[in-house]
Motif scaffolding. Structure first.
Motif, PDB file in Angstrom:
ATOM      1  N   ASP A  70       0.823  -1.210   0.000  1.00  0.00           N
ATOM      2  CA  ASP A  70       0.000   0.000   0.000  1.00  0.00           C
ATOM      3  C   ASP A  70       0.857   1.261   0.000  1.00  0.00           C
ATOM      4  OD1 ASP A  70      -2.335  -1.457  -0.107  1.00  0.00           O
ATOM      5  OD2 ASP A  70      -2.768  -1.273   2.037  1.00  0.00           O
ATOM      6  N   TRP A  71       1.809   1.357   0.946  1.00  0.00           N
ATOM      7  CA  TRP A  71       2.622   2.573   0.981  1.00  0.00           C
ATOM      8  C   TRP A  71       3.580   2.652  -0.204  1.00  0.00           C
ATOM      9  CZ3 TRP A  71       7.778   1.611   1.212  1.00  0.00           C
ATOM     10  CH2 TRP A  71       8.252   0.522   1.952  1.00  0.00           C
ATOM     11  N   PHE A  72       4.109   1.504  -0.649  1.00  0.00           N
ATOM     12  CA  PHE A  72       5.043   1.561  -1.782  1.00  0.00           C
ATOM     13  C   PHE A  72       4.336   1.972  -3.073  1.00  0.00           C
ATOM     14  CE2 PHE A  72       7.400   0.048  -5.411  1.00  0.00           C
ATOM     15  CZ  PHE A  72       8.678   0.547  -5.141  1.00  0.00           C
ATOM     16  N   ASN A  73       3.258   1.289  -3.410  1.00  0.00           N
ATOM     17  CA  ASN A  73       2.573   1.563  -4.673  1.00  0.00           C
ATOM     18  C   ASN A  73       1.953   2.954  -4.703  1.00  0.00           C
ATOM     19  OD1 ASN A  73       3.314  -0.981  -5.542  1.00  0.00           O
ATOM     20  ND2 ASN A  73       1.371  -1.917  -5.018  1.00  0.00           N
ATOM     21  N   ALA A  77       3.169   5.787  -7.323  1.00  0.00           N
ATOM     22  CA  ALA A  77       2.191   6.326  -8.280  1.00  0.00           C
ATOM     23  C   ALA A  77       2.000   7.839  -8.129  1.00  0.00           C
ATOM     24  CB  ALA A  77       0.846   5.623  -8.108  1.00  0.00           C
ATOM     25  N   ASN A  78       2.041   8.325  -6.901  1.00  0.00           N
ATOM     26  CA  ASN A  78       1.738   9.737  -6.657  1.00  0.00           C
ATOM     27  C   ASN A  78       2.932  10.671  -6.805  1.00  0.00           C
ATOM     28  OD1 ASN A  78      -0.914   9.025  -6.145  1.00  0.00           O
ATOM     29  ND2 ASN A  78      -0.662   9.026  -3.924  1.00  0.00           N
ATOM     30  N   TYR A  79       4.133  10.124  -6.939  1.00  0.00           N
ATOM     31  CA  TYR A  79       5.309  10.991  -7.016  1.00  0.00           C
ATOM     32  C   TYR A  79       5.470  11.565  -8.421  1.00  0.00           C
ATOM     33  CZ  TYR A  79       9.990  12.813  -6.275  1.00  0.00           C
ATOM     34  OH  TYR A  79      11.073  13.644  -6.163  1.00  0.00           O
ATOM     35  N   GLU A  80       5.576  12.874  -8.492  1.00  0.00           N
ATOM     36  CA  GLU A  80       5.805  13.551  -9.776  1.00  0.00           C
ATOM     37  C   GLU A  80       7.288  13.810  -9.934  1.00  0.00           C
ATOM     38  OE1 GLU A  80       3.233  16.819 -10.777  1.00  0.00           O
ATOM     39  OE2 GLU A  80       1.590  15.948  -9.610  1.00  0.00           O
ATOM     40  N   VAL A  81       7.883  13.133 -10.872  1.00  0.00           N
ATOM     41  CA  VAL A  81       9.321  13.222 -11.112  1.00  0.00           C
ATOM     42  C   VAL A  81       9.658  14.552 -11.768  1.00  0.00           C
ATOM     43  CG1 VAL A  81      11.216  12.164 -12.412  1.00  0.00           C
ATOM     44  CG2 VAL A  81       9.533  10.723 -11.291  1.00  0.00           C
ATOM     45  N   ARG A 111       8.395   6.857   2.713  1.00  0.00           N
ATOM     46  CA  ARG A 111       8.155   8.016   1.855  1.00  0.00           C
ATOM     47  C   ARG A 111       9.177   8.080   0.715  1.00  0.00           C
ATOM     48  NH1 ARG A 111       9.270  11.768   5.378  1.00  0.00           N
ATOM     49  NH2 ARG A 111      11.398  11.915   4.628  1.00  0.00           N
ATOM     50  N   GLU A 112      10.457   7.961   1.041  1.00  0.00           N
ATOM     51  CA  GLU A 112      11.513   8.216   0.050  1.00  0.00           C
ATOM     52  C   GLU A 112      11.792   7.038  -0.884  1.00  0.00           C
ATOM     53  OE1 GLU A 112      12.441  11.218  -0.373  1.00  0.00           O
ATOM     54  OE2 GLU A 112      11.804  12.068   1.543  1.00  0.00           O
ATOM     55  N   THR A 113      11.661   5.807  -0.400  1.00  0.00           N
ATOM     56  CA  THR A 113      12.029   4.653  -1.229  1.00  0.00           C
ATOM     57  C   THR A 113      11.181   4.530  -2.496  1.00  0.00           C
ATOM     58  OG1 THR A 113      12.840   3.513   0.750  1.00  0.00           O
ATOM     59  CG2 THR A 113      12.478   2.172  -1.212  1.00  0.00           C
ATOM     60  N   PRO A 114       9.844   4.659  -2.430  1.00  0.00           N
ATOM     61  CA  PRO A 114       9.078   4.599  -3.680  1.00  0.00           C
ATOM     62  C   PRO A 114       9.440   5.733  -4.638  1.00  0.00           C
ATOM     63  CG  PRO A 114       7.608   4.411  -1.779  1.00  0.00           C
ATOM     64  CD  PRO A 114       8.964   4.757  -1.248  1.00  0.00           C
ATOM     65  N   HIS A 115       9.714   6.917  -4.104  1.00  0.00           N
ATOM     66  CA  HIS A 115      10.116   8.052  -4.947  1.00  0.00           C
ATOM     67  C   HIS A 115      11.440   7.743  -5.643  1.00  0.00           C
ATOM     68  CE1 HIS A 115       7.727  10.925  -2.034  1.00  0.00           C
ATOM     69  NE2 HIS A 115       6.955  10.021  -2.624  1.00  0.00           N
ATOM     70  N   PHE A 116      12.378   7.180  -4.886  1.00  0.00           N
ATOM     71  CA  PHE A 116      13.678   6.825  -5.449  1.00  0.00           C
ATOM     72  C   PHE A 116      13.520   5.821  -6.596  1.00  0.00           C
ATOM     73  CE2 PHE A 116      17.163   3.745  -5.481  1.00  0.00           C
ATOM     74  CZ  PHE A 116      18.207   4.569  -5.886  1.00  0.00           C
ATOM     75  N   TYR A 117      12.688   4.794  -6.389  1.00  0.00           N
ATOM     76  CA  TYR A 117      12.488   3.806  -7.449  1.00  0.00           C
ATOM     77  C   TYR A 117      11.867   4.434  -8.694  1.00  0.00           C
ATOM     78  CZ  TYR A 117      14.024  -0.503  -5.250  1.00  0.00           C
ATOM     79  OH  TYR A 117      14.808  -1.505  -4.708  1.00  0.00           O
ATOM     80  N   LYS A 118      10.964   5.363  -8.501  1.00  0.00           N
ATOM     81  CA  LYS A 118      10.351   5.999  -9.669  1.00  0.00           C
ATOM     82  C   LYS A 118      11.392   6.810 -10.437  1.00  0.00           C
ATOM     83  CE  LYS A 118       6.133   8.082 -11.286  1.00  0.00           C
ATOM     84  NZ  LYS A 118       4.774   8.510 -10.891  1.00  0.00           N
ATOM     85  N   ILE A 119      12.266   7.493  -9.711  1.00  0.00           N
ATOM     86  CA  ILE A 119      13.324   8.283 -10.360  1.00  0.00           C
ATOM     87  C   ILE A 119      14.250   7.372 -11.151  1.00  0.00           C
ATOM     88  CG2 ILE A 119      15.379   9.695  -9.926  1.00  0.00           C
ATOM     89  CD1 ILE A 119      13.774  10.780  -7.421  1.00  0.00           C
ATOM     90  N   ILE A 120      14.712   6.272 -10.547  1.00  0.00           N
ATOM     91  CA  ILE A 120      15.646   5.423 -11.294  1.00  0.00           C
ATOM     92  C   ILE A 120      14.956   4.752 -12.474  1.00  0.00           C
ATOM     93  CG2 ILE A 120      17.269   5.125  -9.380  1.00  0.00           C
ATOM     94  CD1 ILE A 120      16.194   2.227  -9.110  1.00  0.00           C
ATOM     95  N   ASP A 121      13.670   4.480 -12.353  1.00  0.00           N
ATOM     96  CA  ASP A 121      12.933   3.949 -13.504  1.00  0.00           C
ATOM     97  C   ASP A 121      12.913   4.964 -14.637  1.00  0.00           C
ATOM     98  OD1 ASP A 121      12.460   1.567 -12.191  1.00  0.00           O
ATOM     99  OD2 ASP A 121      10.359   2.021 -11.736  1.00  0.00           O
ATOM    100  N   GLU A 122      12.679   6.213 -14.295  1.00  0.00           N
ATOM    101  CA  GLU A 122      12.630   7.281 -15.313  1.00  0.00           C
ATOM    102  C   GLU A 122      13.988   7.492 -15.981  1.00  0.00           C
ATOM    103  OE1 GLU A 122       9.930   9.269 -16.392  1.00  0.00           O
ATOM    104  OE2 GLU A 122       8.703   7.820 -15.298  1.00  0.00           O
ATOM    105  N   THR A 123      15.073   7.240 -15.248  1.00  0.00           N
ATOM    106  CA  THR A 123      16.403   7.428 -15.835  1.00  0.00           C
ATOM    107  C   THR A 123      16.841   6.215 -16.643  1.00  0.00           C
ATOM    108  OG1 THR A 123      17.587   6.485 -13.935  1.00  0.00           O
ATOM    109  CG2 THR A 123      17.164   8.882 -13.903  1.00  0.00           C
ATOM    110  N   SER A 176      15.568  18.024  -3.332  1.00  0.00           N
ATOM    111  CA  SER A 176      14.680  16.952  -3.774  1.00  0.00           C
ATOM    112  C   SER A 176      15.588  15.772  -4.067  1.00  0.00           C
ATOM    113  CB  SER A 176      13.903  17.362  -5.040  1.00  0.00           C
ATOM    114  OG  SER A 176      14.778  17.422  -6.151  1.00  0.00           O
ATOM    115  N   LEU A 177      15.020  14.590  -4.151  1.00  0.00           N
ATOM    116  CA  LEU A 177      15.867  13.431  -4.453  1.00  0.00           C
ATOM    117  C   LEU A 177      16.613  13.621  -5.767  1.00  0.00           C
ATOM    118  CD1 LEU A 177      13.742  10.307  -3.418  1.00  0.00           C
ATOM    119  CD2 LEU A 177      15.903  11.049  -2.423  1.00  0.00           C
TER     120      LEU A 177
END
Length: 196
Positions: A70-73, A77-81, A111-123, A176-177
């Motif tokens: 729940d917290w990861f997904n 999903a909600n983090y805007e890169v 809070r930070e781990t899902p954001h980090f994964y989204k960033i590395i996915d985008e890169t 920001s990350l």
């Protein structure tokens, strides 16, 4: 209500920072963490409060367990890169390896781990160059993955080039990350939140 919020906030800060907090980790779990052929298991859980925590080496699949999804997904999903900074990060991540120490019990890590994964996915970062270590409240693992790494707060995201540490983000980013990662990887002066 304001008093309750302040008390809850203080409790969460203590939980993620305090090495005096005792977790309910069975010290014998280290024997269970290594399989018969001596390969490390990933995404092992141990009891924690009314649920479980990940402990030891992990990967993003572990965050799809019921206790964490729940917290990861939602966080992912909600983090805007920051797309502009991500574009600048792409070439800088080419020869980089990253180690993340986090606690599934810690709100800062949640809070930070899902954001980090989204960033590395985008890169387009090669996830085989990422090591994820999940720790107890004492910032330890049965295998000692944290030894010599000076892990005092989680999450701690460490960036390496040629096995040399370039820098780390500790507990929360300064800007920001994405911008903190860019500062570290581009060689700019950067001090994490707990740097002296």
């Amino acid at each position: 209500m304001k008093k309750l919020f302040i008390i809850l906030s203080a409790t969460l800060v203590i939980a993620c920072n305090s090495s005096k907090e005792k977790s309910k980790v069975d010290k014998n779990t280290s024997k269970e963490m290594i399989s018969e052929n001596n390969k490390e298991k990933v995404n092992d859980t141990v009891p924690y409060e009314d649920s479980v925590m990940l402990l030891g080496k992990a990967n993003r699949n572990g965050f799809q367990m019921d206790a964490f999804k729940d917290w990861f997904n939602t966080g992912y999903a909600n983090y805007e890169v920051d797309s502009e900074t991500v574009e600048k990060l792409k070439p800088l991540l080419k020869d980089i390896t990253i180690t993340v120490f986090m606690g599934t019990w810690c709100e800062d890590s949640q809070r930070e781990t899902p954001h980090f994964y989204k960033i590395i996915d985008e890169t387009g970062f090669d996830e085989s160059k990422l090591t994820l270590v999940t720790v107890s409240e004492e910032k330890t693992t049965p295998q000692g993955f944290e030894e010599g790494k000076n892990i005092t707060n989680v999450p701690t995201i460490i960036f390496y080039k040629n096995d040399k540490e370039l820098g780390r983000i500790v507990e929360y980013p300064i800007e920001s990350l994405e911008k903190d990662m860019f500062a570290i990887l581009s060689g700019k002066e950067y001090k994490h939140a707990y740097a002296e």
